[in-house]
Design a protein around this motif. Structure first.
Motif, mmCIF file in Angstrom:
data_model
loop_
_atom_site.group_PDB
_atom_site.id
_atom_site.type_symbol
_atom_site.label_atom_id
_atom_site.label_comp_id
_atom_site.label_asym_id
_atom_site.label_seq_id
_atom_site.Cartn_x
_atom_site.Cartn_y
_atom_site.Cartn_z
ATOM 1 N N ILE A 256 -12.479 -17.949 25.835
ATOM 2 C CA ILE A 256 -13.846 -17.923 26.359
ATOM 3 C C ILE A 256 -14.379 -16.498 26.363
ATOM 4 O O ILE A 256 -15.528 -16.249 26.008
ATOM 5 C CB ILE A 256 -13.910 -18.509 27.794
ATOM 6 N N GLU A 257 -13.519 -15.532 26.719
ATOM 7 C CA GLU A 257 -13.925 -14.120 26.785
ATOM 8 C C GLU A 257 -14.338 -13.578 25.419
ATOM 9 O O GLU A 257 -15.096 -12.620 25.347
ATOM 10 C CB GLU A 257 -12.788 -13.257 27.364
ATOM 11 N N GLU A 258 -13.841 -14.159 24.333
ATOM 12 C CA GLU A 258 -14.203 -13.735 22.991
ATOM 13 C C GLU A 258 -15.449 -14.469 22.482
ATOM 14 O O GLU A 258 -16.261 -13.901 21.767
ATOM 15 C CB GLU A 258 -13.043 -13.993 22.016
ATOM 16 N N PRO B 224 -19.513 -13.464 24.345
ATOM 17 C CA PRO B 224 -20.389 -12.392 23.850
ATOM 18 C C PRO B 224 -21.087 -12.759 22.534
ATOM 19 O O PRO B 224 -22.265 -12.444 22.339
ATOM 20 C CB PRO B 224 -19.456 -11.197 23.662
ATOM 21 N N ALA B 225 -20.364 -13.427 21.633
ATOM 22 C CA ALA B 225 -20.957 -13.827 20.349
ATOM 23 C C ALA B 225 -22.087 -14.822 20.586
ATOM 24 O O ALA B 225 -23.170 -14.702 19.995
ATOM 25 C CB ALA B 225 -19.895 -14.434 19.436
ATOM 26 N N LEU B 226 -21.848 -15.790 21.448
ATOM 27 C CA LEU B 226 -22.874 -16.795 21.726
ATOM 28 C C LEU B 226 -24.071 -16.182 22.448
ATOM 29 O O LEU B 226 -25.218 -16.565 22.183
ATOM 30 C CB LEU B 226 -22.285 -17.945 22.536
ATOM 31 N N LYS B 227 -23.817 -15.202 23.306
ATOM 32 C CA LYS B 227 -24.912 -14.516 23.983
ATOM 33 C C LYS B 227 -25.779 -13.763 22.974
ATOM 34 O O LYS B 227 -27.011 -13.822 23.030
ATOM 35 C CB LYS B 227 -24.369 -13.558 25.044
ATOM 36 N N TYR C 254 -14.956 -9.518 12.467
ATOM 37 C CA TYR C 254 -15.395 -9.760 13.846
ATOM 38 C C TYR C 254 -14.537 -10.877 14.433
ATOM 39 O O TYR C 254 -14.288 -11.894 13.779
ATOM 40 C CB TYR C 254 -16.881 -10.141 13.840
ATOM 41 N N GLU C 255 -14.075 -10.678 15.652
ATOM 42 C CA GLU C 255 -13.127 -11.627 16.247
ATOM 43 C C GLU C 255 -13.667 -13.060 16.331
ATOM 44 O O GLU C 255 -12.914 -14.022 16.261
ATOM 45 C CB GLU C 255 -12.666 -11.155 17.629
ATOM 46 N N ALA C 256 -14.967 -13.222 16.438
ATOM 47 C CA ALA C 256 -15.562 -14.559 16.526
ATOM 48 C C ALA C 256 -16.340 -14.907 15.251
ATOM 49 O O ALA C 256 -17.284 -15.690 15.283
ATOM 50 C CB ALA C 256 -16.461 -14.635 17.757
ATOM 51 N N TYR C 257 -15.912 -14.352 14.116
ATOM 52 C CA TYR C 257 -16.628 -14.552 12.847
ATOM 53 C C TYR C 257 -16.765 -16.041 12.498
ATOM 54 O O TYR C 257 -17.843 -16.493 12.111
ATOM 55 C CB TYR C 257 -15.911 -13.796 11.732
ATOM 56 N N ASP C 258 -15.695 -16.808 12.625
ATOM 57 C CA ASP C 258 -15.762 -18.240 12.299
ATOM 58 C C ASP C 258 -16.751 -18.964 13.204
ATOM 59 O O ASP C 258 -17.474 -19.857 12.747
ATOM 60 C CB ASP C 258 -14.386 -18.894 12.408
#
Length: 114
Positions: A8-10, A13-16, A81-85
């Protein structure tokens, strides 16, 4: 290909970042390649400083990377980027932004920054 599940912590921020219409549009435009700030200003009909603020947030989060060529700066999605997918998945669920660049090209307004 097995995808790694994000904490969730990763993901948050991407979704924000993508929760903002302008930043989501920028990410969508970058899905198929890099763009210059001047192309974003034309498509988004925003001032360069406004677009640059959005790009700074995306860059500071490492969601996008920049490539300087002379006086021009080109932006692209950061594949590391850690949340690239997750970013790609979100972009895949909204309308294709490449049509905006194609429309500029049809109108002869596509800016070439080479």
């Amino acid at each position: 290909m097995e995808r790694t599940r994000l904490m969730i912590e990763e993901a948050a921020p991407a979704l924000k970042l993508l929760g903002d219409k302008t930043r989501l549009t920028i990410a969508g435009m970058l899905k198929n390649g890099e763009c210059c700030v001047c192309e974003f200003t034309e498509v988004l009909e925003m001032s360069q400083p406004s677009v640059s603020q959005h790009l700074r947030k995306l860059r500071d989060a490492k969601l996008v990377k920049e490539n300087r060529r002379g006086q021009w700066v080109f932006y692209s999605l950061n594949e590391n980027y850690e949340a690239y997918d997750l970013v790609l998945s979100v972009i895949d669920h909204v309308s294709d932004q490449s049509e905006k660049l194609q429309e500029l090209e049809k109108q002869g307004k596509r800016i070439q920054c080479e």
